[in-house]
Scaffold this motif. Structure first.
Motif, PDB file in Angstrom:
ATOM      1  N   GLN A   6       2.039  17.945 -22.725  1.00  0.00           N
ATOM      2  CA  GLN A   6       2.589  17.110 -21.663  1.00  0.00           C
ATOM      3  C   GLN A   6       3.835  16.394 -22.148  1.00  0.00           C
ATOM      4  N   ILE A  20       9.298  12.896 -12.563  1.00  0.00           N
ATOM      5  CA  ILE A  20       8.839  14.259 -12.853  1.00  0.00           C
ATOM      6  C   ILE A  20       8.179  14.290 -14.222  1.00  0.00           C
ATOM      7  N   ASN A  22       5.926  16.909 -16.805  1.00  0.00           N
ATOM      8  CA  ASN A  22       5.699  18.335 -17.013  1.00  0.00           C
ATOM      9  C   ASN A  22       4.537  18.618 -17.953  1.00  0.00           C
ATOM     10  N   CYS A  23       3.849  19.728 -17.683  1.00  0.00           N
ATOM     11  CA  CYS A  23       2.789  20.184 -18.578  1.00  0.00           C
ATOM     12  C   CYS A  23       2.873  21.684 -18.764  1.00  0.00           C
ATOM     13  N   GLN A  72       3.349  26.777 -16.604  1.00  0.00           N
ATOM     14  CA  GLN A  72       3.759  25.375 -16.539  1.00  0.00           C
ATOM     15  C   GLN A  72       3.387  24.798 -15.178  1.00  0.00           C
ATOM     16  N   SER A  74       3.888  20.843 -12.945  1.00  0.00           N
ATOM     17  CA  SER A  74       4.524  19.539 -13.022  1.00  0.00           C
ATOM     18  C   SER A  74       4.120  18.669 -11.835  1.00  0.00           C
ATOM     19  N   HIS A  76       5.503  15.729  -9.325  1.00  0.00           N
ATOM     20  CA  HIS A  76       6.693  15.082  -8.788  1.00  0.00           C
ATOM     21  C   HIS A  76       6.246  13.918  -7.916  1.00  0.00           C
TER      22      HIS A  76
END
Lengths: 112, 114
Positions: A6, A20, A22-23, A72, A74, A76
């Protein structure tokens, strides 16, 4: 292969902006990807989740985008508000396994 | 609403003490979990329990044990507390028959070992 990575570890966004987080994951057997929100002094609580058969899921100002080929996903947050200031965790699991594999967390601060 | 409660919000213990952390859930959930939360490391699973009297080690069980004698209660035991066990401890539960894997968390116990 069991990890969920992450980023960023912390994030500061102005009120009204887009946050935002992300992972990324390696295990292609994962089939459930939740995001949890944790306020100070509280335990994490499920915010929104997605399965890999869709590329996006939206609930109010919160959207998960999912890219299966890139492995991936994410979160938001649109029109970010000071009340969104919290720690956010992504996680992943497989259908047959009750365990969640957790990301390291992102501390989000929304500046008024 | 699902409610998961933990016996203490804050706890201060001395090195070498035996420490008991209690967790109770009121929704008849079969599965229960103990995690520790440290900055930058996320949630790490210590132990989990499928059901009463059943337990399995998680990722970091060393220095901990658990007990589940009743369905609603899951205890975490630090046999001999050490300073590196200073952390936030979170308990969670989930029902077995659920279409998605949601865990319900308690508020946490912040343990300081001096």
């Amino acid at each position: 292969q069991q990890q969920v990575k992450q980023s960023p570890q912390s994030l500061i966004v102005q009120k009204g902006g887009i946050s935002i987080i992300n992972c990324a994951y390696e295990n292609t057997a994962f089939d459930y990807f939740p995001w949890y929100q944790q306020f100070p002094g509280k335990g994490p609580a499920l915010l929104i989740a997605i399965r890999p058969d869709v590329s996006e899921k939206k609930e109010g100002r919160f959207t998960i985008s999912f890219n299966k080929s890139a492995k991936q996903f994410s979160l938001h947050i649109m029109d970010s508000q000071p009340g969104d200031s919290a720690t956010y965790f992504c996680a992943a699991s497989t259908g047959s396994n009750y365990q969640l594999i957790w990301g390291a967390g992102t501390k989000l601060i929304i500046k008024p | 609403d699902v409610k998961v409660t933990q016996s203490s919000r804050y706890l201060v213990k001395r090195t070498g003490e035996k420490v008991f952390l209690e967790c109770v859930q009121d929704m008849d959930h079969e599965n229960m979990f103990w995690y520790r939360q440290d900055p930058g490391l996320g949630l790490r699973l210590i132990y989990f329990s499928y059901d009463v009297k059943m337990k399995e080690k998680g990722d970091i069980p060393e220095g901990y044990s658990v007990s589940r004698e009743k369905k609603e209660r899951f205890s975490l035991i630090l046999e001999s507390a050490s300073t590196n066990q200073t952390s936030m401890y979170l308990c969670a539960s989930r029902p077995v028959f659920m279409s998605y894997n949601e865990q319900f968390f308690g508020p946490g116990t912040r343990l300081t070992v001096l």
